[in-house]
Design a protein around this motif. Structure first.
Motif, PDB file in Angstrom:
ATOM      1  N   ALA A 148     -11.586  -4.505 -54.901  1.00  0.00           N
ATOM      2  CA  ALA A 148     -12.411  -3.505 -53.231  1.00  0.00           C
ATOM      3  C   ALA A 148     -12.973  -4.782 -53.134  1.00  0.00           C
ATOM      4  O   ALA A 148     -14.278  -5.039 -52.240  1.00  0.00           O
ATOM      5  CB  ALA A 148     -13.105  -2.932 -53.880  1.00  0.00           C
ATOM      6  N   GLN A 149     -12.858  -6.009 -52.555  1.00  0.00           N
ATOM      7  CA  GLN A 149     -13.262  -7.249 -52.192  1.00  0.00           C
ATOM      8  C   GLN A 149     -12.585  -8.072 -50.416  1.00  0.00           C
ATOM      9  O   GLN A 149     -12.045  -8.511 -50.994  1.00  0.00           O
ATOM     10  CB  GLN A 149     -13.992  -8.061 -52.922  1.00  0.00           C
ATOM     11  N   LEU A 150     -13.946  -8.275 -49.681  1.00  0.00           N
ATOM     12  CA  LEU A 150     -12.832  -8.776 -48.599  1.00  0.00           C
ATOM     13  C   LEU A 150     -13.874 -10.035 -48.513  1.00  0.00           C
ATOM     14  O   LEU A 150     -14.853 -10.595 -48.614  1.00  0.00           O
ATOM     15  CB  LEU A 150     -13.623  -7.931 -47.038  1.00  0.00           C
ATOM     16  N   ALA A 151     -13.269 -10.788 -48.201  1.00  0.00           N
ATOM     17  CA  ALA A 151     -13.348 -12.361 -48.060  1.00  0.00           C
ATOM     18  C   ALA A 151     -12.539 -13.011 -47.176  1.00  0.00           C
ATOM     19  O   ALA A 151     -12.580 -12.593 -46.919  1.00  0.00           O
ATOM     20  CB  ALA A 151     -12.520 -13.308 -49.462  1.00  0.00           C
ATOM     21  N   ILE A 152     -13.814 -13.873 -46.697  1.00  0.00           N
ATOM     22  CA  ILE A 152     -13.955 -14.484 -45.263  1.00  0.00           C
ATOM     23  C   ILE A 152     -13.783 -15.783 -45.697  1.00  0.00           C
ATOM     24  O   ILE A 152     -15.068 -16.609 -45.572  1.00  0.00           O
ATOM     25  CB  ILE A 152     -14.270 -14.112 -44.270  1.00  0.00           C
ATOM     26  N   ASP A 153     -12.445 -16.438 -45.761  1.00  0.00           N
ATOM     27  CA  ASP A 153     -12.965 -18.940 -45.960  1.00  0.00           C
ATOM     28  C   ASP A 153     -12.966 -18.857 -44.574  1.00  0.00           C
ATOM     29  O   ASP A 153     -12.151 -18.930 -43.773  1.00  0.00           O
ATOM     30  CB  ASP A 153     -11.471 -18.445 -46.717  1.00  0.00           C
ATOM     31  N   LEU A 188     -20.896 -12.222 -50.956  1.00  0.00           N
ATOM     32  CA  LEU A 188     -21.450 -12.912 -51.954  1.00  0.00           C
ATOM     33  C   LEU A 188     -20.933 -14.102 -51.599  1.00  0.00           C
ATOM     34  O   LEU A 188     -20.610 -14.704 -50.630  1.00  0.00           O
ATOM     35  CB  LEU A 188     -20.287 -12.171 -52.974  1.00  0.00           C
ATOM     36  N   ARG A 189     -21.626 -15.357 -51.912  1.00  0.00           N
ATOM     37  CA  ARG A 189     -21.671 -17.097 -51.985  1.00  0.00           C
ATOM     38  C   ARG A 189     -19.416 -17.271 -52.098  1.00  0.00           C
ATOM     39  O   ARG A 189     -20.046 -16.866 -53.322  1.00  0.00           O
ATOM     40  CB  ARG A 189     -22.607 -17.398 -52.591  1.00  0.00           C
ATOM     41  N   PRO A 191     -17.144 -20.502 -52.151  1.00  0.00           N
ATOM     42  CA  PRO A 191     -17.395 -22.400 -51.697  1.00  0.00           C
ATOM     43  C   PRO A 191     -16.677 -22.668 -49.948  1.00  0.00           C
ATOM     44  O   PRO A 191     -17.696 -23.507 -50.118  1.00  0.00           O
ATOM     45  CB  PRO A 191     -15.653 -22.823 -52.168  1.00  0.00           C
ATOM     46  N   ASN A 192     -16.126 -21.801 -49.312  1.00  0.00           N
ATOM     47  CA  ASN A 192     -16.087 -22.280 -48.249  1.00  0.00           C
ATOM     48  C   ASN A 192     -15.551 -20.696 -47.045  1.00  0.00           C
ATOM     49  O   ASN A 192     -15.192 -20.889 -46.056  1.00  0.00           O
ATOM     50  CB  ASN A 192     -14.373 -22.681 -47.813  1.00  0.00           C
ATOM     51  N   GLY A 193     -17.113 -19.717 -48.006  1.00  0.00           N
ATOM     52  CA  GLY A 193     -16.992 -18.824 -46.854  1.00  0.00           C
ATOM     53  C   GLY A 193     -18.161 -17.903 -47.347  1.00  0.00           C
ATOM     54  O   GLY A 193     -18.704 -17.989 -47.965  1.00  0.00           O
ATOM     55  N   MET A 194     -17.749 -16.462 -47.574  1.00  0.00           N
ATOM     56  CA  MET A 194     -18.566 -15.721 -48.233  1.00  0.00           C
ATOM     57  C   MET A 194     -17.111 -14.366 -47.880  1.00  0.00           C
ATOM     58  O   MET A 194     -16.325 -14.649 -47.836  1.00  0.00           O
ATOM     59  CB  MET A 194     -19.987 -15.243 -47.021  1.00  0.00           C
ATOM     60  N   ALA A 195     -18.109 -13.411 -49.033  1.00  0.00           N
ATOM     61  CA  ALA A 195     -17.491 -12.043 -49.673  1.00  0.00           C
ATOM     62  C   ALA A 195     -17.873 -11.343 -49.446  1.00  0.00           C
ATOM     63  O   ALA A 195     -19.559 -11.262 -49.252  1.00  0.00           O
ATOM     64  CB  ALA A 195     -16.503 -12.498 -50.374  1.00  0.00           C
ATOM     65  N   PHE A 196     -17.661  -9.704 -48.930  1.00  0.00           N
ATOM     66  CA  PHE A 196     -18.287  -8.834 -49.468  1.00  0.00           C
ATOM     67  C   PHE A 196     -17.749  -7.522 -50.124  1.00  0.00           C
ATOM     68  O   PHE A 196     -16.822  -7.419 -50.020  1.00  0.00           O
ATOM     69  CB  PHE A 196     -19.254  -8.031 -48.313  1.00  0.00           C
ATOM     70  N   SER A 197     -18.251  -7.102 -50.992  1.00  0.00           N
ATOM     71  CA  SER A 197     -17.897  -6.093 -52.036  1.00  0.00           C
ATOM     72  C   SER A 197     -17.814  -4.779 -51.493  1.00  0.00           C
ATOM     73  O   SER A 197     -18.973  -4.526 -50.801  1.00  0.00           O
ATOM     74  CB  SER A 197     -17.926  -6.106 -53.515  1.00  0.00           C
ATOM     75  N   LEU A 198     -17.260  -3.684 -52.000  1.00  0.00           N
ATOM     76  CA  LEU A 198     -17.459  -2.270 -51.467  1.00  0.00           C
ATOM     77  C   LEU A 198     -17.709  -1.541 -52.269  1.00  0.00           C
ATOM     78  O   LEU A 198     -16.588  -1.422 -53.336  1.00  0.00           O
ATOM     79  CB  LEU A 198     -16.325  -1.943 -50.736  1.00  0.00           C
ATOM     80  N   PRO A 199     -18.611  -0.731 -53.068  1.00  0.00           N
ATOM     81  CA  PRO A 199     -18.814   0.076 -54.112  1.00  0.00           C
ATOM     82  C   PRO A 199     -18.175   0.768 -53.511  1.00  0.00           C
ATOM     83  O   PRO A 199     -17.920   1.499 -52.983  1.00  0.00           O
ATOM     84  CB  PRO A 199     -20.077   1.063 -53.665  1.00  0.00           C
ATOM     85  N   ALA A 200     -17.613   1.095 -54.821  1.00  0.00           N
ATOM     86  CA  ALA A 200     -16.529   2.035 -55.096  1.00  0.00           C
ATOM     87  C   ALA A 200     -17.134   3.527 -54.443  1.00  0.00           C
ATOM     88  O   ALA A 200     -16.187   4.455 -53.579  1.00  0.00           O
ATOM     89  CB  ALA A 200     -15.946   2.412 -56.571  1.00  0.00           C
ATOM     90  N   ALA A 201     -18.251   4.315 -54.600  1.00  0.00           N
ATOM     91  CA  ALA A 201     -18.586   5.223 -54.016  1.00  0.00           C
ATOM     92  C   ALA A 201     -18.340   4.883 -52.398  1.00  0.00           C
ATOM     93  O   ALA A 201     -18.010   6.468 -51.940  1.00  0.00           O
ATOM     94  CB  ALA A 201     -20.364   5.547 -54.327  1.00  0.00           C
ATOM     95  N   ASN A 202     -17.728   4.376 -51.468  1.00  0.00           N
ATOM     96  CA  ASN A 202     -17.762   4.438 -50.380  1.00  0.00           C
ATOM     97  C   ASN A 202     -16.352   4.385 -49.320  1.00  0.00           C
ATOM     98  O   ASN A 202     -16.129   3.749 -48.685  1.00  0.00           O
ATOM     99  CB  ASN A 202     -18.804   3.242 -50.096  1.00  0.00           C
ATOM    100  N   LEU A 203     -15.236   3.911 -50.683  1.00  0.00           N
ATOM    101  CA  LEU A 203     -13.955   3.816 -50.386  1.00  0.00           C
ATOM    102  C   LEU A 203     -13.683   5.222 -51.087  1.00  0.00           C
ATOM    103  O   LEU A 203     -13.734   5.818 -52.641  1.00  0.00           O
ATOM    104  CB  LEU A 203     -14.044   2.478 -52.145  1.00  0.00           C
ATOM    105  N   SER A 204     -12.130   5.364 -50.561  1.00  0.00           N
ATOM    106  CA  SER A 204     -11.276   6.349 -50.822  1.00  0.00           C
ATOM    107  C   SER A 204      -9.779   6.042 -50.730  1.00  0.00           C
ATOM    108  O   SER A 204      -9.655   4.873 -49.838  1.00  0.00           O
ATOM    109  CB  SER A 204     -12.065   8.056 -50.199  1.00  0.00           C
ATOM    110  N   ARG A 205      -8.633   7.465 -51.806  1.00  0.00           N
ATOM    111  CA  ARG A 205      -7.884   6.690 -50.702  1.00  0.00           C
ATOM    112  C   ARG A 205      -7.347   7.216 -50.079  1.00  0.00           C
ATOM    113  O   ARG A 205      -7.341   8.752 -49.482  1.00  0.00           O
ATOM    114  CB  ARG A 205      -6.385   6.651 -52.084  1.00  0.00           C
ATOM    115  N   PRO A 206      -5.811   6.859 -49.132  1.00  0.00           N
ATOM    116  CA  PRO A 206      -5.432   7.245 -47.559  1.00  0.00           C
ATOM    117  C   PRO A 206      -5.183   8.822 -48.269  1.00  0.00           C
ATOM    118  O   PRO A 206      -4.630   8.964 -49.565  1.00  0.00           O
ATOM    119  CB  PRO A 206      -5.140   6.909 -47.026  1.00  0.00           C
TER     120      PRO A 206
END
Length: 206
Positions: A148-153, A188-189, A191-206
């Motif tokens: 459950a992690q989005l990364a921007i490289d 999160l750091r 090498p070529n950008g950053m990422a952020f993780s989404l806590p499971a409590a803030n996610l749900s399935r459609p």
């Protein structure tokens, strides 16, 4: 102007060219379908018109949550990421960069747009702003479903010298904005950008 207000204004300015371009395209598409509509078979034009109106509504939702207007609103993460990328692409192109959001297709979790949209736009803007002037690059949004992690490289384009990406500075700027907006994501750091993780409590399935 407070740092939080300055960051919010920068986020809005970052997407503004894309918003104008996007709505211009939608209006031309709507005009074309209306002018070519055949009263004997209106199903196809009506479906195309409805699709364009829906795309415009998604763009307006992104803009509204950047303005901090409205409360919690659940929506699919992948579709929202694609729309943010479409709006950001014009500004990125004007700066000589590319933006690739193909890696977001699998992000079909439902997220709260009130926190998600500002978090994504700020992260993307900070990453692109950190690229040295005159260095063509590609900003790639990718999604890891399991984590459950989005990364921007941000990568230098082939044929260009690699550059040291100031990930720590970008992450600090993003976290300051996160504290001001109280979004529930951990940066999160990379090498070529950053990422952020989404806590499971803030996610749900459609």
């Amino acid at each position: 102007m407070t740092p939080a207000a300055a960051a919010a204004a920068a986020d809005l300015a970052f997407l503004a060219p894309g918003l104008v371009h996007h709505f211009g395209n939608l209006l031309f598409a709507l005009q074309g379908h209306v002018l070519q509509a055949d009263p004997r078979d209106a199903a196809a034009p009506l479906a195309a018109i409805a699709g364009n109106v829906d795309r415009g509504a998604v763009a307006l939702r992104v803009w509204r949550h950047l303005l901090g207007d409205g409360g919690p609103e659940p929506a699919p993460a992948g579709r929202t990421l694609r729309e943010v990328a479409e709006l950001a692409r014009v500004g990125a192109r004007e700066a000589g960069h590319r933006l690739d959001a193909d890696g977001c297709e699998t992000a079909e979790f439902v997220v709260d747009l009130a926190a998600f949209v500002p978090a994504v736009v700020t992260a993307l803007r900070e990453c692109l702003a950190a690229v040295p002037s005159g260095v063509p690059c590609c900003a790639a949004l990718t999604w890891s479903v399991g984590g459950a992690q989005l990364a921007i490289d941000v990568r230098a384009e082939p044929g260009n010298l690699p550059f040291p990406f100031p990930g720590d500075a970008v992450l600090v700027a993003w976290e300051r904005r996160g504290i001001a907006r109280n979004w529930p994501y951990h940066g999160l750091r990379r090498p070529n950008g950053m990422a952020f993780s989404l806590p499971a409590a803030n996610l749900s399935r459609p």
